[in-house]
Design a protein around this motif. Structure first.
Motif, PDB file in Angstrom:
ATOM      1  N   VAL A  72       0.849  -1.186   0.000  1.00 17.10           N
ATOM      2  CA  VAL A  72       0.000   0.000   0.000  1.00 17.10           C
ATOM      3  C   VAL A  72       0.888   1.242   0.000  1.00 17.10           C
ATOM      4  N   ALA A  73       0.641   2.140  -0.941  1.00 13.52           N
ATOM      5  CA  ALA A  73       1.487   3.326  -1.095  1.00 13.52           C
ATOM      6  C   ALA A  73       0.984   4.481  -0.228  1.00 13.52           C
ATOM      7  N   LYS A  74       1.928   5.205   0.361  1.00  9.86           N
ATOM      8  CA  LYS A  74       1.617   6.437   1.074  1.00  9.86           C
ATOM      9  C   LYS A  74       1.555   7.595   0.090  1.00  9.86           C
ATOM     10  N   PRO A  75       0.708   8.601   0.317  1.00 10.60           N
ATOM     11  CA  PRO A  75      -0.314   8.642   1.366  1.00 10.60           C
ATOM     12  C   PRO A  75      -1.457   7.680   1.047  1.00 10.60           C
ATOM     13  N   PHE A  76      -2.052   7.104   2.072  1.00 11.23           N
ATOM     14  CA  PHE A  76      -3.090   6.108   1.854  1.00 11.23           C
ATOM     15  C   PHE A  76      -4.313   6.453   2.693  1.00 11.23           C
ATOM     16  N   ASN A  77      -5.433   5.905   2.269  1.00 15.04           N
ATOM     17  CA  ASN A  77      -6.678   6.038   3.024  1.00 15.04           C
ATOM     18  C   ASN A  77      -6.744   4.863   4.000  1.00 15.04           C
ATOM     19  N   PRO A  78      -6.900   5.121   5.296  1.00 12.17           N
ATOM     20  CA  PRO A  78      -6.974   4.008   6.246  1.00 12.17           C
ATOM     21  C   PRO A  78      -8.042   2.982   5.887  1.00 12.17           C
ATOM     22  N   ARG A  79      -9.090   3.438   5.225  1.00 13.04           N
ATOM     23  CA  ARG A  79     -10.142   2.513   4.817  1.00 13.04           C
ATOM     24  C   ARG A  79      -9.608   1.489   3.815  1.00 13.04           C
ATOM     25  N   GLU A  80      -8.719   1.938   2.917  1.00  9.18           N
ATOM     26  CA  GLU A  80      -8.121   1.008   1.954  1.00  9.18           C
ATOM     27  C   GLU A  80      -7.260  -0.025   2.663  1.00  9.18           C
ATOM     28  N   LEU A  81      -6.443   0.440   3.622  1.00 10.79           N
ATOM     29  CA  LEU A  81      -5.603  -0.500   4.362  1.00 10.79           C
ATOM     30  C   LEU A  81      -6.460  -1.494   5.136  1.00 10.79           C
ATOM     31  N   LEU A  82      -7.539  -1.020   5.755  1.00 15.76           N
ATOM     32  CA  LEU A  82      -8.439  -1.917   6.474  1.00 15.76           C
ATOM     33  C   LEU A  82      -9.014  -2.974   5.537  1.00 15.76           C
ATOM     34  N   ALA A  83      -9.379  -2.562   4.312  1.00 17.32           N
ATOM     35  CA  ALA A  83      -9.921  -3.521   3.346  1.00 17.32           C
ATOM     36  C   ALA A  83      -8.883  -4.572   2.988  1.00 17.32           C
TER      37      ALA A  83
END
Length: 246
Positions: free
Chosen positions: A104-115
């Motif tokens: 997962v690339a920064k900057p990232f949406n925490p929702r994407e990481l959670l998914a």
């Protein structure tokens, strides 16, 4: 007392703001979170707790995330998601070659990481569900045994071969579709549910890693064959069924 076990996530990042933000967000969504600020704390926490997923920052002082990924992978098949600001295909391939399962690339949406984390957890537990275990809990091919219930691969010599989550899921997809050409897009669907289309060469990298583990000569593979402009072909004869008892 709660009977449901919380999935335990280890977040390794030298940025305190990111650590605390992720800990709060993931905890709010039902996950147990432990934090580490670098490699030393990561290994100390691993000695204390079993983790279900590791979220690992790449760009850290001292040992970077690639080094830590390699060290962790040498001792554990735990799913690893790399976090980094360097969103280039070369870096993604390096991470996958070292055994990471996602990127997962920064900057990232925490929702994407959670998914992404939830997708990892679903794949890791899918084999233990009754629907999966009922008919195809074990595959045998060329002397190898792939046990979905135990998520274990056993060699013809009877030794267990460690696979990452991505490698295990990829081999399962191939074993479930023997003697068929599967395109990279089809394999992405089967393995990742289309969650990591940003990893252009993830299938190729994981195929290469699998070949090094199950082929006698990875340069001239007999089990996982490349079909030019087509994808990959699992050439083994596969037997499937529920594990025998007794």
């Amino acid at each position: 007392m709660s009977t449901a076990r919380q999935s335990h996530i280890l977040v390794v990042d030298d940025d305190r703001h990111i650590r605390t933000m992720l800990a709060r967000y993931l905890s709010d969504h039902g996950l147990r979170v432990t934090m580490a600020d670098g490699g030393q704390q990561m290994m100390e926490q691993f000695a204390r707790h079993p983790f279900d997923v590791v979220v690992l920052d790449v760009m850290m002082p001292g040992d970077d995330g690639f080094t830590l990924c390699q060290r962790l992978r040498a001792s554990s098949p735990v799913p690893i998601i790399l976090l980094t600001a360097r969103d280039t295909e070369t870096d993604r391939v390096i991470g996958l070659e070292l055994g990471a399962d996602d990127y997962v690339a920064k900057p990232f949406n925490p929702r994407e990481l959670l998914a992404r984390i939830r997708a990892m957890l679903r794949r890791a537990t899918m084999a233990s569900t009754p629907a999966t275990a009922a008919k195809q809990a074990r595959f045998r091919f060329a002397g190898w045994t792939l046990d979905l219930t135990k998520r274990a691969l056993t060699s013809p010599r009877g030794t267990r071969v460690d696979l990452t989550t991505g490698e295990f899921d990829l081999l399962t997809a191939l074993a479930q579709n023997p003697q068929h050409v599967l395109s990279r897009d089809q394999l992405l669907d089967l393995v990742h549910g289309r969650s990591n289309l940003n990893i252009d060469r993830s299938i190729d990298v994981q195929i290469s890693r699998l070949r090094r583990k199950i082929e006698e000569n990875p340069q001239e593979p007999l089990l996982i064959r490349t079909v030019r402009n087509g994808g990959y072909f699992f050439a083994a004869d596969v037997e499937s069924g529920a594990p025998s008892h007794g």
